[in-house]
Design an enzyme around this catalytic site. Structure first.
Site, PDB file in Angstrom:
ATOM      1  N   THR A 175       0.819  -1.211   0.000  1.00  0.00           N
ATOM      2  CA  THR A 175       0.000   0.000   0.000  1.00  0.00           C
ATOM      3  C   THR A 175       0.852   1.260   0.000  1.00  0.00           C
ATOM      4  OG1 THR A 175      -0.195  -0.401   2.364  1.00  0.00           O
ATOM      5  CG2 THR A 175      -2.101  -0.890   1.022  1.00  0.00           C
ATOM      6  N   THR A 228       6.518   2.051   2.400  1.00  0.00           N
ATOM      7  CA  THR A 228       7.914   2.393   2.144  1.00  0.00           C
ATOM      8  C   THR A 228       8.003   3.674   1.325  1.00  0.00           C
ATOM      9  OG1 THR A 228       8.304   0.030   2.036  1.00  0.00           O
ATOM     10  CG2 THR A 228      10.083   1.458   1.316  1.00  0.00           C
ATOM     11  N   GLU A 273     -16.982 -24.875 -13.277  1.00  0.00           N
ATOM     12  CA  GLU A 273     -16.963 -23.411 -13.290  1.00  0.00           C
ATOM     13  C   GLU A 273     -18.336 -22.853 -13.661  1.00  0.00           C
ATOM     14  OE1 GLU A 273     -14.607 -21.901 -11.932  1.00  0.00           O
ATOM     15  OE2 GLU A 273     -13.287 -23.642 -11.879  1.00  0.00           O
ATOM     16  N   HIS A 310     -20.399 -22.673 -10.558  1.00  0.00           N
ATOM     17  CA  HIS A 310     -20.107 -21.479  -9.762  1.00  0.00           C
ATOM     18  C   HIS A 310     -20.777 -20.256 -10.382  1.00  0.00           C
ATOM     19  CE1 HIS A 310     -17.260 -23.174  -7.001  1.00  0.00           C
ATOM     20  NE2 HIS A 310     -16.331 -23.435  -7.891  1.00  0.00           N
TER      21      HIS A 310
END
Ligand SMILES: Nc1ncnc2c1ncn2[C@@H]1O[C@H](COP(=O)(O)OP(=O)(O)OP(=O)(O)O)[C@@H](O)[C@H]1O
Ligand SMILES: [Zn+2]
Length: 640
Positions: free
Chosen positions: A200, A203, A419, A422
């Protein structure tokens, strides 16, 4: 007969040690001088045997016939020889400090190793205590100093994160003019803790803060402190702070501070390990410097919950800044920053791409732009098109395609049905995220993937939404059962994810009537307190049974609902599976067309026709990107 070597001095014959022993056994040694490494004997006429059989033994002679009265030999001192000498030497045995050369040899063979170890030992002690000397770098902190040579990063390079930037503003002002704050007696925090999920921009934010204040930036990772040599970590901490003070005003940045800052005594076995020493040193150093020294410590972590409470006490990391996943606006801004130097085609609409990437971190978005540029370059394009960005997004979300993985026809058919199961449940169940893509191209470890994307950034979930998710997860397995009359191992991940969701619903989110709104959370998500093994006591046997029963109930209900949807829409499932076997990947509009029982088009009728035969190349895959992050353990969007 013995063989004698003539000694340079003439009067003392050099013999071998075993000969000395033989002379001794024949009672021929009158006196013996023993030094560290040599023996010297004066000989006399000797004898062997006793009584009648006693025989005289004459002195040995040199080649030219003279009697030898003195011999010497080299040997290594051993206790047994002294005993032997006392028994076999007739008049006297003397122990002597050796001659100069003997002494030298003695030193070399005996003292030197000691000296060597002593020096080595001394050296290591110094390393540990003084933070090392110039020759070896054990104790030196590995901190990297970023100054002029590197491109200066400022807040312009950090998109979004407005609250975080605002909180850091005060720090910048202090670093710019420490004296001003000193005069006013203002209290500046010594430490700032940046907390947030990976990627995010923590650093980046820390670096930009140094850039804004125009001060040096020392950066080190928490894991650099934890080394194999005991004591090194602590000395690195010391060195780091020394460097910081020398270069004040400056920012010292410790990434992944959880690597050293974990709750002390939390590891199995507890005790004083290396990490704990390092942490203690860090605490000592933090107490030891005044913020007026002009050193600001910034640390980053994505596990603030495991940090030792001592780190968070006033006077240490008392300023905490949350750096969260970007929202739509933030994502758009980040995309702008990263596409600034990429030639974009007219058809790229950054706001809509930002909308289609919920749950993406700054790093994901940067990665996506980079990946898209690579894809475009590989295809010989002069600029990046919308399709490239979409492909890059899929790659990050689902892991790279593995086209090289050969599936048998049967496996392909199973996957297509699975699939479709789903996808059809997801599309028809009501409150659920829209289906974004269905594919039977293996990605990451999955044989096929169904992706749903929320319309906006979700911050919370309703119970209905989660129950529907369970049904969607069950959909794949049930489709296989209904249409192929079998179940395969392909559903194992679905089952695992579903079970986890039910446990969260019951133990964490208060969504089970039988348990009620009580937190029986597993794991150590609670700040500073709970660890898994405490839970065993916290949950009674009876409660555990109720939890198990509730898990089963939720799953059974989900199962039944998915079953109903799939039986009622057999035709859609079947055509979808056929279409998947045909073109491998179905986009959102194609799923809509299938549900409306319309013919499936290859391009999106709503879009300008950017040709979209789904071509992208496989490769080693990055971690599949689950997305979404509000539940303690975010349920992955991707389903096998
Ligand atoms: N807000 C942002 N604006 C622009 N770029 C960003 C932003 N957030 C992340 N990035 C991009 O992602 C990269 C990685 O971010 P960074 O290393 O700062 O994340 P992090 O939070 O420190 O991650 P980690 O916790 O994994 O160390 C940055 O170099 C930058 O390219
Ligand atoms: Zn599945």
């Amino acid at each position: 007969m013995f063989f004698y070597q003539r000694n340079a001095g003439g009067s003392v014959e050099e013999v071998s040690f075993s000969e000395v022993v033989t002379f001794g056994e024949s009672n021929m040694i009158k006196s013996l001088k023993i030094s560290q490494t040599r023996v010297e004997a004066v000989l006399q006429e000797g004898w062997t045997g006793t009584g009648e059989e006693k025989q005289t033994k004459p002195l040995p002679k040199t080649d030219d016939g003279r009697n030898i009265t003195r011999i010497s030999a080299s040997y290594m001192l051993y206790d047994g020889f002294v005993d032997w000498a006392l028994k076999h030497v007739n008049s006297e045995v003397t122990f002597e400090n050796s001659t100069a050369s003997d002494a030298l040899i003695g030193v070399l063979t005996w003292i030197l190793p000691f000296v060597f170890f002593l020096v080595l030992w001394f050296f290591f002690i110094r390393q540990m205590q003084a933070g090392g000397n110039k020759a070896m770098m054990f104790g030196k902190s590995k901190a990297k100093l970023l100054t002029g040579s590197q491109k200066k990063i400022t807040y312009i390079d950090v998109a979004g994160c407005d609250e975080a930037k605002e909180e850091l503003q005060e720090i910048i002002e202090f670093l710019k003019e420490p004296q001003k704050f000193q005069r006013l007696g203002g209290k500046i925090p010594k430490g700032v803790l940046l907390m947030g999920p990976p990627g995010t921009g923590k650093t980046l934010l820390a670096r930009a803060t140094a850039g804004e204040a125009n001060v040096p930036f020392f950066s080190i990772s928490g894991s650099d402190f934890v080394e194999m040599f005991v004591g090194v970590g602590a000395s690195r901490v010391r060195d780091l702070f020394e460097q910081g003070k020398k270069n004040a005003p400056c920012i010292i940045f410790i990434d992944e501070i959880d690597a050293v800052g974990r709750h002390r005594g939390a590891g199995m076995g507890g005790g004083h390990d290396e990490r704990e020493q390092t942490l203690n040193q860090l605490l000592v150093e933090m107490d030891g410097f005044e913020s007026n020294d002009g050193v600001i410590l910034v640390a980053a972590t994505n596990r603030p919950d495991v940090l030792d409470p001592a780190l968070l006490r006033p006077g240490r990391f008392d300023r905490r800044v949350v750096v969260d996943l970007p929202d739509v606006k933030g994502r758009e801004a980040i995309l702008k920053v990263h596409t600034a130097r990429v030639p974009l085609s007219q058809d790229v609409d950054l706001p809509s791409i930002a909308r289609g990437a919920p749950g993406f971190s700054g790093a994901d978005l940067a990665n996506m732009v980079n990946e898209a540029a690579l894809l475009a370059a590989r295809k010989g394009k002069k600029m990046v098109f919308r399709a490239d960005l979409e492909d890059a997004k899929d790659k990050i979300m689902m892991g790279a395609e593995r086209r090289s993985m050969i599936l048998s026809e049967e496996e392909k058919r199973n996957t297509a049905i699975h699939e479709s199961g789903h996808a059809v449940v997801a599309a028809l169940i009501g409150e659920a995220d829209p289906v974004h893509k269905v594919t039977i191209i293996p990605r990451g470890r999955a044989l096929g993937v169904t992706i749903q994307l929320p319309l906006d950034d979700r911050r919370s979930y309703t119970a209905t939404y989660l129950e529907n998710r369970l049904a969607i997860l069950m959909g794949g397995r049930i489709a296989e059962e209904l249409f192929l009359n079998q179940t395969t191992s392909g559903a194992s991940n679905d089952i695992e994810v579903a079970t986890n969701i039910t446990k969260q619903m019951i133990c964490d989110l208060g969504m089970s009537k039988a348990i009620g709104p009580i937190c029986l959370r597993e794991g150590n998500n609670q700040p500073f307190l709970g660890r898994d093994y405490n839970r065993a006591q916290a949950t009674s046997e009876k409660t555990a049974q109720i939890i198990d029963a509730e898990v089963k109930r939720l799953i059974d209900e989900a199962d039944a609902r998915a079953r109903k949807i799939l039986t009622d829409n057999r035709d859609i499932v079947e055509t979808m599976a056929e279409k998947l076997l045909d073109i491998e990947t179905l986009n959102d509009w194609q799923v809509e067309q299938l549900l409306a029982r319309q013919p499936v088009t290859l391009t999106n009728p709503k879009h300008d026709p950017q040709a979209k035969p789904h071509i992208s190349e496989g490769g080693s895959d990055p971690k599949p990107k689950p997305g979404l992050g509000v539940l303690p353990d975010p349920p992955p969007l991707a389903q096998t």
